[in-house]
Design a protein around this motif. Sequence first.
Motif, PDB file in Angstrom:
ATOM      1  N   SER A 181       0.859  -1.227  -0.120  1.00 32.52           N
ATOM      2  CA  SER A 181       0.038   0.099   0.005  1.00 32.52           C
ATOM      3  C   SER A 181       0.890   1.306   0.054  1.00 32.52           C
ATOM      4  CB  SER A 181      -0.939  -0.011   1.209  1.00 32.52           C
ATOM      5  OG  SER A 181      -1.947   0.983   1.078  1.00 32.52           O
ATOM      6  N   ARG A 209     -12.272  -3.492  -5.555  1.00 35.07           N
ATOM      7  CA  ARG A 209     -12.284  -3.463  -3.769  1.00 35.07           C
ATOM      8  C   ARG A 209     -13.081  -4.944  -3.673  1.00 35.07           C
ATOM      9  NH1 ARG A 209     -10.654   1.203  -1.784  1.00 35.07           N
ATOM     10  NH2 ARG A 209     -10.884   3.304  -2.898  1.00 35.07           N
ATOM     11  N   PRO A 210     -12.587  -5.384  -2.731  1.00 29.21           N
ATOM     12  CA  PRO A 210     -11.414  -5.330  -1.910  1.00 29.21           C
ATOM     13  C   PRO A 210     -10.046  -5.720  -2.948  1.00 29.21           C
ATOM     14  CG  PRO A 210     -12.053  -7.154  -1.111  1.00 29.21           C
ATOM     15  CD  PRO A 210     -13.136  -6.640  -2.105  1.00 29.21           C
ATOM     16  N   ASN A 244      -4.074  -7.517   3.922  1.00 32.64           N
ATOM     17  CA  ASN A 244      -5.416  -7.893   4.603  1.00 32.64           C
ATOM     18  C   ASN A 244      -5.937  -9.219   3.984  1.00 32.64           C
ATOM     19  OD1 ASN A 244      -5.511  -5.561   6.160  1.00 32.64           O
ATOM     20  ND2 ASN A 244      -6.519  -4.403   4.446  1.00 32.64           N
ATOM     21  N   THR A 302      -8.693 -10.708   3.684  1.00 33.52           N
ATOM     22  CA  THR A 302      -9.791 -10.969   2.536  1.00 33.52           C
ATOM     23  C   THR A 302      -9.292 -10.449   1.270  1.00 33.52           C
ATOM     24  OG1 THR A 302     -11.564 -11.174   4.369  1.00 33.52           O
ATOM     25  CG2 THR A 302     -12.233 -10.185   1.745  1.00 33.52           C
ATOM     26  N   SER A 303      -8.757  -9.165   1.313  1.00 32.14           N
ATOM     27  CA  SER A 303      -8.075  -8.643   0.109  1.00 32.14           C
ATOM     28  C   SER A 303      -7.278  -9.728  -0.701  1.00 32.14           C
ATOM     29  CB  SER A 303      -7.364  -7.217   0.279  1.00 32.14           C
ATOM     30  OG  SER A 303      -8.448  -6.469   0.835  1.00 32.14           O
ATOM     31  N   ARG A 313     -16.280  -4.369  -7.825  1.00 34.50           N
ATOM     32  CA  ARG A 313     -16.281  -4.929  -6.467  1.00 34.50           C
ATOM     33  C   ARG A 313     -16.729  -6.291  -6.362  1.00 34.50           C
ATOM     34  NH1 ARG A 313     -20.557  -2.772  -1.397  1.00 34.50           N
ATOM     35  NH2 ARG A 313     -19.351  -4.237   0.102  1.00 34.50           N
ATOM     36  N   SER A 320     -11.856  -5.700   4.654  1.00 37.35           N
ATOM     37  CA  SER A 320     -10.939  -6.516   4.204  1.00 37.35           C
ATOM     38  C   SER A 320     -10.127  -7.293   5.164  1.00 37.35           C
ATOM     39  CB  SER A 320     -10.195  -5.561   3.154  1.00 37.35           C
ATOM     40  OG  SER A 320      -9.745  -4.402   3.698  1.00 37.35           O
TER      41      SER A 320
END
Length: 424
Positions: free
Chosen positions: A284, A309-310, A330, A332-333, A375, A393
Amino acid sequence: MIEIYQKKNAVKPHDAGNLKEEMNLKWEREGEGEGNLSDLVNSFNFLTPVDDAKKILGGFTFNRKTYVETKDSFGRVLAEDIVSGVLVPPYDRAEKDGYAIMDRNPYQRTFKLIGETLAGDEREVIIKSGECCWVATGAKIPVGTNLVIPVEDTEECSDEVGIRIKVCESVVELNISRKGCDIERGATVLEEGCLLNERNIGILASLGIRNVRVYDTPNVAIISTGDELKQINDVNSLTLSAIVKQSGCSPFFIGTVSDDFGDIEKKLGEALEYDIILTSGGVSVGKKDLMPQVVFGMGDILFHGLRMRPGMPMLAGKIDEKPILCMPGNVTSCLVCANVFLLPMLRSMAHLLFTRETRSARLSEEVTSEYGMRRYLPVKLSGGVAYPTFNGSGLITSIAYADGFVVIGEDETLTKGEVDVWVF
């Protein structure tokens, strides 16, 4: 060969050289002179559309070939055509247990029994008119045989000259497999690119092939990054390993690394022993997000930042022509990106077919989305209804209990009613 893709509002996000030139022009216009590397690569000024990113990753190929034993070849992909060098079957053989005769019209006749042949018997037995020979299923039939009478259509009787066999029922089928009727010599029986399964492996066995040439499967190095891994459990390396296995490739976890430029660079150097590099975390725009700078210094960035996203911070690049995919930290991301990009990419590089199962369901509630961003909404399916499970996320439960994704397009801001669900 990686092709170059460009879309409006996404100025060559995967071309690091052009991106650097664009940024230097921007800095000069603003009177700041040439900027630094961190400003260049830790920036989401250019977001790559999802479909463009898929095309970029689809440019990677993997064509290394190897030999495996036929007994271990299940699930592998043939790297060459298989041409038969033999006839199958190699001789005329009986399809049923019974009696081989020369005569073509045996009904209500008796035949003198002269012997028997069993499976594996290599003798050249010869029969004449009026004679018969017992043959087992799969056995080589006597020379001159025109018909095999099933044992259930006969009865045995004896007289002064020995044992005779009487045909009691009319025989319709010949019950003979002729030499080469299954596979001819010189026939192409399996083609390059064929997935070996429990059925066609039998063809290899019938031809006596003990070793077969197949496409090798990529070895994937997995690295987890982040100082926080000293305090929390590493989740991403295990979930990514599972995705790699699902793709038909081989995962190799080579350890965690702290948020230190030199440590990351050293670990990526170790990973170059493998065919593909897969990392999580550090992509990031925070002070400790050093992965973009390290990749940029060691190779090329193909894209950094996605219109989704995510998973927006994902980065892809290449070092020494080997692909490196850097997933968000993250959980889930990370898994969303792995399902959307990594899984189809690895399946393609392993020469395996990739398909997505979809089911129709009704959303349990209206869902709003950010315009311009695709998404991927995790949902739980129950009774034809899709229940969103996303709570953030960074939470593993946002996706752990999901059955699939609802994909919401970039131009959709409100989604409700019937939807298609990508099923895991």
